[in-house]
Design an enzyme around this catalytic site. Structure first.
Site, mmCIF file in Angstrom:
data_model
loop_
_atom_site.group_PDB
_atom_site.id
_atom_site.type_symbol
_atom_site.label_atom_id
_atom_site.label_comp_id
_atom_site.label_asym_id
_atom_site.label_seq_id
_atom_site.Cartn_x
_atom_site.Cartn_y
_atom_site.Cartn_z
ATOM 1 N N SER A 83 0.853 -1.190 0.000
ATOM 2 C CA SER A 83 0.000 0.000 0.000
ATOM 3 C C SER A 83 0.884 1.234 0.000
ATOM 4 O O SER A 83 2.107 1.138 0.024
ATOM 5 C CB SER A 83 -0.898 0.009 1.238
ATOM 6 O OG SER A 83 -0.102 0.312 2.377
ATOM 7 N N LYS A 84 0.241 2.382 0.005
ATOM 8 C CA LYS A 84 0.972 3.651 -0.053
ATOM 9 C C LYS A 84 2.004 3.782 1.068
ATOM 10 O O LYS A 84 3.000 4.468 0.901
ATOM 11 C CB LYS A 84 -0.001 4.818 0.029
ATOM 12 C CG LYS A 84 -0.650 5.112 -1.299
ATOM 13 C CD LYS A 84 -1.427 6.409 -1.236
ATOM 14 C CE LYS A 84 -2.207 6.585 -2.534
ATOM 15 N NZ LYS A 84 -3.394 7.393 -2.368
ATOM 16 N N ARG A 85 1.734 3.144 2.186
ATOM 17 C CA ARG A 85 2.697 3.177 3.298
ATOM 18 C C ARG A 85 4.075 2.708 2.852
ATOM 19 O O ARG A 85 5.083 3.074 3.432
ATOM 20 C CB ARG A 85 2.245 2.226 4.409
ATOM 21 C CG ARG A 85 1.191 2.766 5.333
ATOM 22 C CD ARG A 85 0.892 1.764 6.426
ATOM 23 N NE ARG A 85 0.470 0.463 5.912
ATOM 24 C CZ ARG A 85 1.137 -0.660 6.078
ATOM 25 N NH1 ARG A 85 2.266 -0.676 6.731
ATOM 26 N NH2 ARG A 85 0.676 -1.794 5.564
ATOM 27 N N GLY B 231 5.561 3.298 0.125
ATOM 28 C CA GLY B 231 6.176 4.151 -0.889
ATOM 29 C C GLY B 231 5.351 4.105 -2.156
ATOM 30 O O GLY B 231 4.127 3.966 -2.090
#
Ligand code: GLU
Length: 468
Positions: free
Chosen positions: A238-240, A242
């Site tokens: 996920s966006k976490r 990167g």
């Protein structure tokens, strides 16, 4: 049989790496088998689908070079067809109108939950169809009773689901609009998809879709459900973690070939080969060799591949991508060296193109300030004489090329009895602003004679101003 695969994104966001891998595998498999790869935009969720997301998907696919053989098809343009099929199924008795009210369904659900039964439609209207169309109705699929739905998943192996686990799926809402699983079925049928390659988040849809396909008399496609992509911490990517959008990889300086090569290996292998050209991927890729278990995204490996392709691809090709970054960073190329030459000079030193662009600005434009540490060390009263002598030697060169420039630096070393390490670094800071650049002779050649001389003058003035 002609192999026909499809990539069927829902345009509710950017193209992420998981989607890109699904597209790549579908593309490769179709092409390996001499078949066709179809692009279908599943935009029936009008609330969540946006034109911007459709464009983002096209941009991502086009940057990767995954061109569809057919399409793009849009589900929102096929509503008439879905309605026809719903009518056909009603006529054939494989679907039925259900006018159960919300209240009745809620009560049914509450009772089932109280009994700890799985909530499901009880078949009321299947057995007592509404006499006419006067009341609002949905259309439900008559799911078979008893027996199993089974398929040999190309990746997961045999999967069997008891029909009694499946509900009588709503295929049309009260406003007549078709539902998600139904549209997928009609499309896969009409588009004669032979191999459905998609994420394993769709495994639970497959038995429902198979039953409807069978009711339509379709030949079933083969299914291959891809494992998830995880972050290094073992959580769903996920966006976490990167970058997850394909276009963000472009923005961060990756070559499409590096991302493709990275993605093809994420869950698939061919011996211990790591580097695959597009031709090799197409030659070797087979869905049935995809791993069952989830793969972890490894940014270090992607960066390693990126550097590999920056170094080994034809400089002209890398230059096209570098040009994008130069423009993105507002670096005006007119009057500067050919980008392919900059690529050749910088390839060893830069593992991504965004950095390469930033570190190549001085070939095209004046830099504003010296890197303070480099200037402190290299532009001093002690290096002034070498810089002044270099200016004279370089100004006298008739041919401006790396060999001649190297000769001029050597001549200054000799004349002043200084090692190369005492002469080249001040020159480097003078003409590039810092100590990080390719070899000094090529750097100076690419910057060009008049700019080099002007920059040495600037450095001499800088030293004098410091002394004053
Ligand atoms: N539209 C679905 C998605 O974006 C994929 C559907 C399919 O491949 O069957 O997740």
């Amino acid at each position: 049989m002609t192999v026909r695969t499809r990539f069927a994104p829902s345009p509710t966001g950017y193209l992420h790496v998981g989607g890109a891998r699904t597209a790549l595998y579908s593309y490769l498999y179709a092409h390996r088998m001499g078949g066709k790869y179809v692009l279908r935009i599943e935009d029936t969720d009008l609330e969540r689908s946006t034109d911007a997301a459709v464009q983002a998907i096209f941009d991502g696919l086009s940057w990767l070079g995954l061109k569809e053989d057919e399409g793009p098809f849009y589900q929102t343009r096929r509503f008439d067809r879905y309605k026809d099929v719903i009518q056909q199924m009603l006529n054939a008795g494989t679907a039925y109108r259900c006018s159960c009210t919300k209240e009745r369904l809620e009560q049914l659900r509450a009772e089932q939950e109280a009994r700890k039964d799985k909530p499901r439609y009880d078949g009321h209207c299947r057995h007592n169809p509404p006499a006419d169309d006067s009341k609002p109705f949905v259309v439900r699929f008559k799911n078979p009773i008893g027996g199993v739905v089974a398929w040999d998943d190309l990746i997961l192996g045999r999967i069997e689901i008891a029909n009694d686990e499946l509900d009588d799926l709503i295929i049309a809402r009260t406003d007549g609009s078709p539902t998600y699983n139904f549209c997928v079925v009609v499309d896969d049928y009409d588009m004669q998809i032979s191999h459905v390659i998609r994420g394993n988040d769709h495994v639970s849809n497959t038995p429902k879709q198979i039953n409807i396909l069978l009711a339509l008399g379709a030949t079933l496609p083969q299914y291959g459900h891809l494992p998830m992509i995880l972050g290094q911490d073992g959580q769903k990517l996920s966006k976490r973690h990167g970058a997850v959008s394909v276009i963000q990889y472009r923005d961060e300086g990756y070559l499409p070939q590096a991302l493709l090569n990275y993605l093809v290996r994420l869950g698939w292998s061919h011996g211990d080969q790591e580097i695959f050209s597009m031709a090799e991927m197409t030659q070797f890729f087979d869905v049935k060799d995809v791993n069952k278990s989830a793969a972890a995204f490894d940014t270090k490996k992607l960066l390693w591949l990126n550097h590999h392709y920056i170094k080994s691809s034809p400089a002209d090709e890398v230059a096209k991508h570098l040009e994008w970054h130069m423009q993105d960073q507002n670096i005006a190329l007119a009057g500067g060296p050919a980008l392919a030459r900059v690529v050749a000079a910088q390839a060893e030193r830069c593992d991504n193109l965004r950095t390469m662009a930033a570190q190549s600005r001085y070939f095209y434009e004046e830099f504003s300030d010296y890197d303070a540490v480099s200037a402190d060390k290299q532009l001093t009263a002690q290096t002034r004489a070498a810089l002044a002598a270099l200016r004279e030697q370089l100004a006298a060169l008739a041919d401006w090329n790396a060999v001649a420039i190297h000769g001029a630096v050597d001549a200054v070393c000799k004349a002043l009895s200084l090692g190369f390490g005492k002469v080249a670094p001040p020159l480097r800071v003078a003409i590039t602003g810092s100590t990080a650049s390719p070899s000094i002779d090529i750097t100076a050649e690419l910057i060009g004679k008049s700019r080099v001389l002007a920059r040495i003058d600037r450095a001499l003035a800088f030293i004098d101003a410091k002394a004053a």
